[in-house]
Design an enzyme around this catalytic site. Structure first.
Site, short mmCIF file in Angstrom:
data_model
loop_
_atom_site.label_atom_id
_atom_site.label_comp_id
_atom_site.label_asym_id
_atom_site.label_seq_id
_atom_site.Cartn_x
_atom_site.Cartn_y
_atom_site.Cartn_z
N SER A 291 -6.16 -5.70 1.26
CA SER A 291 -7.79 -6.00 0.66
C SER A 291 -8.66 -4.84 1.05
O SER A 291 -9.07 -3.80 1.08
CB SER A 291 -8.92 -6.58 1.17
OG SER A 291 -8.58 -7.53 2.68
N ASP B 150 -0.22 1.82 1.36
CA ASP B 150 -1.35 0.38 1.03
C ASP B 150 -1.94 1.41 -0.23
O ASP B 150 -2.90 0.88 -0.70
CB ASP B 150 -2.29 -0.17 1.57
CG ASP B 150 -1.17 -1.21 2.84
OD1 ASP B 150 0.09 -1.06 2.45
OD2 ASP B 150 -1.86 -1.91 3.69
C1 MEV Z 1 0.47 -3.05 5.95
O1 MEV Z 1 0.09 -3.55 4.21
C2 MEV Z 1 1.50 -2.63 5.79
C3 MEV Z 1 1.33 -1.70 7.35
O2 MEV Z 1 3.29 -1.31 6.84
C4 MEV Z 1 1.35 -0.92 7.61
C5 MEV Z 1 0.96 0.35 7.10
O3 MEV Z 1 2.40 1.03 6.86
O4 MEV Z 1 -0.26 1.27 7.37
C6 MEV Z 1 2.87 -3.19 8.25
#
Ligand code: MEV
Length: 308
Positions: free
Chosen positions: A86, A130
């Protein structure tokens, strides 16, 4: 007024380790964040006077672009803190809206880098997984095979983002209902990895398993991909980013899944099941107190919806 929207994402393999430059694979999903933006006499958010400093992702993006006095309206069907991207979808859509409003470049790369920068600054550390998945849509691979889209580097780590073809497969999400902010979980892994050789090795092993999973995905070997997802969940559990609620859902769906794991930062948020029995998996998730929903993948990335 400019309206832009961007999809949420799920991570099939590689979360957390990707922060240290290991590979990852993420798919955009059919849940979106939309934001409308127009100039205004005072800062407004969703129809009310706003103090954007209390909304760190928006605040960072506005400051980055030197934008003040705006009214922003948001609509989202991606639960916040659900591990479904999100904050990335918010950052991507706000970047696209600001850039469109200012008549600046709206290439996917510019938007993805804006959103990555925002996530990095707000969370204290991040990878571009993301932000890239939300911007480009469909499926993306970080530091693996595929046609290169863009690259990023930060804090001694480097990431090449590529597009990947996604075979037909059915994924079910189980949301624990527990809101889990990403920053503290990323920080927890940083400490474990830096202070403990075992933590370092687990991050390396996630990288190895992820690369094998990307290759399995490439040849459409869903069974092997599923095994690697379940293995990845165990590795993430050792890293300390799972929780009782996630483990309960993952264990409950396992008999009906090729594989199941937490997705995103963990600590709550969501898990995913790769399955050919989505109805059964949804039923089991619900019975164990989770909120199930089947997701559609292969969806489009950021889009600027209208200008008026
Ligand atoms: C979060 O969706 C994914 C993580 O690997 C953090 C990131 O890659 O920025 C935990």
């Amino acid at each position: 007024m400019i309206t832009a929207s961007a999809p949420g994402k799920l991570i099939l393999l590689g979360e957390h380790a990707v922060v240290y430059g290991k590979p990852a694979v993420a798919l955009a999903i059919d849940r979106r964040f939309a934001c409308s933006l127009e100039t205004s006499d005072e800062d407004m958010l969703n129809g009310r006077p706003a103090d954007f400093s209390k909304h760190p992702y928006i605040h960072h993006m506005l400051r980055k672009h030197g934008v003040t006095n705006v009214a922003i309206d948001t609509v989202s069907d991606i639960p916040a803190g659900s591990g479904l991207g999100s904050s990335a979808a918010l950052s991507v859509s706000v970047s696209a809206a600001i850039r469109s409003m200012k008549g600046e470049s709206v290439t996917e790369e510019d938007i993805a880098m804006d959103a990555f920068d925002t996530e990095y600054e707000v969370q204290g550390r991040a990878s571009p997984v993301d932000s890239s998945a939300s911007t480009h849509g469909k499926g993306i691979v970080v530091n693996g095979p595929g046609e290169r889209l863009w690259s990023a580097s930060r804090g001694g780590n480097a990431w090449d983002i590529s597009e990947i073809d996604i075979p037909d497969m059915t994924l079910v999400v189980g949301y624990t209902g527990l809101h889990a902010p990403t920053g503290p979980l990323v920080e927890k892994v940083r400490k474990f990895r830096e202070k403990n050789r075992f933590g370092y090795d687990i991050v390396e092993e996630i990288g190895v398993a992820t690369l094998e999973g990307i290759n399995a995905l490439g040849v459409g070997d869903i069974a092997r991909l599923g095994e690697l997802m379940s293995y990845d969940h165990k590795l993430l559990t050792i890293l300390g980013v799972s929780c009782a609620e996630l483990d309960k859902l993952v264990n409950a769906v396992s008999p009906y899944s090729y594989g199941a794991k937490l997705t995103g930062a963990g600590g709550g948020g969501s898990m995913i099941s790769l399955t050919d029995r989505p109805d059964k998996v949804c039923e089991v998730i619900e019975r164990r107190g989770g909120q199930p929903f089947a997701v559609r993948t292969n969806v489009k990335g950021v889009s600027v919806l209208n200008r008026s």
